[in-house]
Design an enzyme around this catalytic site. Structure first.
Site, PDB file in Angstrom:
ATOM      1  CB  ILE A 185      -1.062   5.387   1.252  1.00  0.00           C
ATOM      2  CG1 ILE A 185      -2.132   6.134   2.092  1.00  0.00           C
ATOM      3  CG2 ILE A 185      -2.042   4.099  -0.203  1.00  0.00           C
ATOM      4  CD1 ILE A 185      -2.682   7.035   1.376  1.00  0.00           C
ATOM      5  CB  SER A 186      -2.385   3.906   6.786  1.00  0.00           C
ATOM      6  OG  SER A 186      -0.700   3.711   7.143  1.00  0.00           O
ATOM      7  CD  GLN A 187      -7.895  -0.294   6.876  1.00  0.00           C
ATOM      8  OE1 GLN A 187      -7.543  -1.507   7.467  1.00  0.00           O
ATOM      9  NE2 GLN A 187     -10.052  -0.852   7.165  1.00  0.00           N
TER      10      GLN A 187
END
Length: 248
Positions: A94-96
């Site tokens: 899950i992206s930053q």
């Protein structure tokens, strides 16, 4: 889905069972709800940090509203509001939050746009897009991730997102043209199908890989059928799979 990003300014270099009822919990308020309250405070603290670099208030409001802890594995939920990527299985992340906010801001959405997202992943970026655009069409190549993301987003009540399991290299031509396109995995070259499906004047946000290690998050606008680069940011995303892997 980003692995790590090198942000600018004050953010510096960033990597990218719930409790049941118990003693001392007031009637009508479970221990789970107490924990959610705590995570809500952490979410607001995250938004405060992002506001040092992100200026679009609609994007900040979306990050404040979307419960990121619902998109990560249960064992990682207490870390959901750290400004870093987290693993979600299948060698994906899950992206930053900064990257999610930055990419969303780069599209300059007003709330009416039709957006194509390539790489559903956990579904978190799709939720933020759904809060800031009119409709979202999201494509994921890994069936298990696609199904899990759709289940999560449906439970959260999102009705303006449509889902497809397939190779994002081809986009989703049935619903083109799109006002904006976002790609959350890194190919070596921009898939031309995405350029064709982007309307004139629309924006594209995509991480591109050059050489073996270098990646840059690019923002483009389409003018007279061609892409004009607007911004670039060093990042590290998971590679785009499928047809993108066979592109020289």
């Amino acid at each position: 889905m980003c692995k790590m990003s090198k942000t600018i300014g004050c953010l510096g270099l960033l990597c990218i069972g719930w409790l049941s009822r118990g003693g001392g919990v007031p009637v009508g308020k479970t221990a789970e709800n107490k924990q959610i309250d705590g995570l809500e405070k952490e979410r607001h603290a995250l938004v405060k940090t992002l506001s040092k670099e992100i200026s679009d208030q609609r994007v900040l409001d979306a990050v404040s509203k979307v419960p990121r802890h619902r998109f990560v594995p249960p064992a990682l939920r207490l870390r959901a509001y750290e400004n870093r990527p987290l693993p979600i299985g299948n060698k994906q992340t899950i992206s930053q939050p900064f990257i999610v906010a930055y990419m969303t801001q780069s599209l300059r959405l007003t709330g009416k746009e039709k957006v194509l997202e390539i790489g559903t992943g956990s579904g978190y970026q799709a939720a933020v897009l759904a809060e800031t655009a009119g409709s979202v069409f999201t494509v994921e190549i890994i069936p298990s991730l696609a199904k899990r993301a759709e289940e999560t987003l449906t439970k959260l009540g999102y009705t303006n997102i449509k889902y497809k399991i397939g190779d994002g290299f081809d986009g989703w031509s049935e619903h083109a043209p799109y006002d904006a396109v976002m790609v959350t995995a890194s190919p070596k070259k921009i898939p031309q199908a995405l350029v064709r499906q982007l309307r004139e004047g629309g924006r594209l946000s995509i991480p591109l890989t050059s050489g073996r290690w270098n990646q840059s998050l690019k923002t483009y606008v389409k003018k007279e059928g061609r892409l004009m680069e607007l911004a670039s940011l060093p990042v590290a995303f998971v590679p785009m799979t499928g047809k993108a892997e066979k592109t020289p």
